[in-house]
Design a protein around this motif. Structure first.
Motif, PDB file in Angstrom:
ATOM      1  N   TYR A 112      29.618 -46.952  -1.550  1.00 47.63           N
ATOM      2  CA  TYR A 112      29.603 -45.496  -1.618  1.00 47.63           C
ATOM      3  C   TYR A 112      28.523 -45.028  -0.657  1.00 47.63           C
ATOM      4  O   TYR A 112      27.355 -45.349  -0.843  1.00 47.63           O
ATOM      5  N   THR A 113      28.908 -44.288   0.360  1.00 50.79           N
ATOM      6  CA  THR A 113      27.929 -43.766   1.315  1.00 50.79           C
ATOM      7  C   THR A 113      27.843 -42.253   1.153  1.00 50.79           C
ATOM      8  O   THR A 113      26.907 -41.740   0.571  1.00 50.79           O
ATOM      9  N   THR A 114      28.843 -41.531   1.639  1.00 51.31           N
ATOM     10  CA  THR A 114      28.842 -40.077   1.478  1.00 51.31           C
ATOM     11  C   THR A 114      29.711 -39.642   0.298  1.00 51.31           C
ATOM     12  O   THR A 114      29.611 -38.504  -0.148  1.00 51.31           O
ATOM     13  N   GLY A 115      30.582 -40.516  -0.158  1.00 47.76           N
ATOM     14  CA  GLY A 115      31.493 -40.187  -1.246  1.00 47.76           C
ATOM     15  C   GLY A 115      32.794 -39.559  -0.788  1.00 47.76           C
ATOM     16  O   GLY A 115      33.684 -39.303  -1.595  1.00 47.76           O
ATOM     17  N   ILE A 116      32.943 -39.333   0.501  1.00 47.83           N
ATOM     18  CA  ILE A 116      34.134 -38.634   0.986  1.00 47.83           C
ATOM     19  C   ILE A 116      35.401 -39.449   0.758  1.00 47.83           C
ATOM     20  O   ILE A 116      36.452 -38.884   0.440  1.00 47.83           O
ATOM     21  N   THR A 117      35.341 -40.759   0.885  1.00 46.75           N
ATOM     22  CA  THR A 117      36.533 -41.584   0.645  1.00 46.75           C
ATOM     23  C   THR A 117      37.021 -41.384  -0.781  1.00 46.75           C
ATOM     24  O   THR A 117      38.209 -41.137  -1.019  1.00 46.75           O
ATOM     25  N   LEU A 118      36.115 -41.464  -1.729  1.00 43.11           N
ATOM     26  CA  LEU A 118      36.488 -41.285  -3.131  1.00 43.11           C
ATOM     27  C   LEU A 118      36.946 -39.857  -3.403  1.00 43.11           C
ATOM     28  O   LEU A 118      37.909 -39.631  -4.152  1.00 43.11           O
ATOM     29  N   ARG A 119      36.306 -38.876  -2.791  1.00 41.32           N
ATOM     30  CA  ARG A 119      36.712 -37.478  -2.995  1.00 41.32           C
ATOM     31  C   ARG A 119      38.125 -37.231  -2.460  1.00 41.32           C
ATOM     32  O   ARG A 119      38.924 -36.537  -3.095  1.00 41.32           O
ATOM     33  N   HIS A 120      38.428 -37.787  -1.283  1.00 43.98           N
ATOM     34  CA  HIS A 120      39.788 -37.639  -0.731  1.00 43.98           C
ATOM     35  C   HIS A 120      40.824 -38.239  -1.677  1.00 43.98           C
ATOM     36  O   HIS A 120      41.845 -37.615  -1.978  1.00 43.98           O
ATOM     37  N   ALA A 121      40.582 -39.454  -2.136  1.00 45.38           N
ATOM     38  CA  ALA A 121      41.531 -40.128  -3.031  1.00 45.38           C
ATOM     39  C   ALA A 121      41.667 -39.370  -4.348  1.00 45.38           C
ATOM     40  O   ALA A 121      42.780 -39.157  -4.843  1.00 45.38           O
ATOM     41  N   ALA A 122      40.548 -38.948  -4.916  1.00 49.27           N
ATOM     42  CA  ALA A 122      40.566 -38.220  -6.188  1.00 49.27           C
ATOM     43  C   ALA A 122      41.313 -36.893  -6.055  1.00 49.27           C
ATOM     44  O   ALA A 122      42.103 -36.528  -6.941  1.00 49.27           O
TER      45      ALA A 122
END
Length: 141
Positions: A112-122
């Motif tokens: 987890y760096t900026t969280g953008i990957t998880l935010r996009h998926a969520a």
């Protein structure tokens, strides 16, 4: 930790995932044992999967209480690790949905760096009827 992750993720030493197994299982059970969740590893693009030989998020997800489900696909793009913070934050959503779900989802990722990957998926999951989305990451950098 940086060296261990580099060997595992970028130099293809798949067996190093077992160094995290015990802690990973305990951490998951501490947070998600009271509910029925679907564990979804953050996918790699087909090109990145061919390059690495395995998906590190899926390797971690295999240690969890129920088999991981590949609900998402990912378009190929430049590696996140090569992007600057602002580039990551403003990037387009690279994910597409393979299957809708009506149960809570736990997104599994390695870093987890900026969280953008998880935010996009969520965001994609929530827009398509998923009632709750949680995340579980091995490392925060």
């Amino acid at each position: 930790m940086q060296e261990l992750i580099a060997k595992w993720k970028y130099r293809g030493d798949y067996m190093l995932v077992h160094a995290f197994e015990e802690m990973w299982k305990a951490r998951t059970m501490a947070h998600f044992s009271q509910q029925e969740c679907i564990y979804v590893p953050i996918p790699l693009s087909e090109e990145r999967l061919q390059e690495r030989g395995f998906n590190q998020a899926e390797a971690l997800a295999r240690f969890l209480p129920s088999p991981p489900r590949n609900l998402l696909s990912r378009a190929h793009s430049e590696k996140q690790s090569k992007k600057k913070r602002q580039e990551r934050i403003t990037s387009a959503n690279p994910f597409s949905l393979n299957e809708k779900v009506s149960k809570p989802v736990v997104l599994v990722d390695d870093i987890y760096t900026t969280g953008i990957t998880l935010r996009h998926a969520a965001k994609l999951l929530k827009e398509n009827g998923c009632p709750k989305v949680y995340s579980l990451s091995l490392i925060r950098s």
